[in-house]
Design a protein around this motif. Sequence first.
Motif: not given
Length: 434
Positions: A274-276, A282-283, A311-312, A416-418
């Motif tokens: 998710n964070i990747l 974002l980038l 973006r937790s 969970l968010q992604g």
Amino acid sequence: MRLMLRWFVMHGFLRLLAGRAAAAGDLQARLIGDPGVREDPTGLFADIRARGPVVQGRLAAVTVDHAVVHEVLRSDDFRTIILGSRLPGPLGAIERRTRSTALHPLRPPSLLATEPPEHTSYRKMVSSVFTARAVAAMRENVEDTARRLLDDLDGTTGTVDIVERYCAKLPVTVIGDILGVPESERDQVLHFGELAAPSLDLGLPWGQFRRVEHGIEGFNEWLADHLATLRRSPGDDLMSQLITATDNGVSLTEEELRGIAGLVLAAGFETTVNILGSGIDLLTHHPDQLVLLRDDPSLWPNAADEMLRLRSPVQLTARSAVRPTTVGEVSFDRGELIVLVLAGANRDPAVFADPDRFDVTRPNANKHHSFSGGRHFCLGAALARAETEVGLRALFDRYPDLREAGRPVRRDTRVLQGYSSMPVTLGERSGAHA
């Protein structure tokens, strides 16, 4: 019928209550029952914050206050919640009669659902093999894995689903090494993890609940066989070390080992995927921040924390009061709940200036709550930071012109968010790696 009964008492009944309460404007219920919140919860965070540090709802109190979240996560007046433990009498009786024997991340012996002294013993055992030296070695593994995955992407033209081809493969390889999973079985473990990802959510619809149960039961069956294999032929992976580890002569039981392995998969795989994906999003939408990172690569560790803040990958958690207490000027009786919206606390303007802005130079980016806190602080935080930093830096160093090529698809989860998919075009490979 047994499965449907379990769904109703665990999710169906709550969906009904939450839907009605959300329609009436209850802020905490909207976290469960409002479909728009899953897509973009930031408006709800602002609504909660406007009503005070702690807001009482029909189902539970809720907070997005950074200081309150920090306090509760470290307080001995609150404890974690065991799945199904708070159901009213008749529903609780049905849940106990229909409960699956498969281990669940929100039920003991999972570290997410235990408290001292059991939690202290489990955590000490895991920490004995999950050392700083082991994490440093895993960072090297992340670098090697990222390079191999990017080599596989070289020469690819057109649109690529970067979540499928890169974001998912990087952490499943790392987690596979931790758990001693043979390469031939890693796609199967990946499949189980994706099915079980919504297991942390409440109020699941029937179809999704069935898929989650299938994923959890499949992983449990696979894991029992895998642990038996490691006992017969241990390797140098951390799971093999845990099998032989002792604390004052006491080893982890089979059930405890399965609980830890399940948590490693849930916490170490899904959250990193998710964070990747969120970092790529974002980038690509803030090219000015990517320029800063290219001009000063030493900013990458801070950038990883800023992504985790904004973006937790874990949006919220909850705690139950074990005795009468007061938090944020609100009194709690024994057994009353508070929902800690980690993602909302990460955007608290009292702590983070211009909190909705993505800023890789933010001086206090690491003050986020994305890894929880106190005795339940994520044991894999250093590894997650490394995977985020190394994985994204390697990707954008290799493909500096990477762009999104369509609308990314969010995962159908709330805790969970992604993203489940993200179409991109890679662009030209950097000459520095040619």
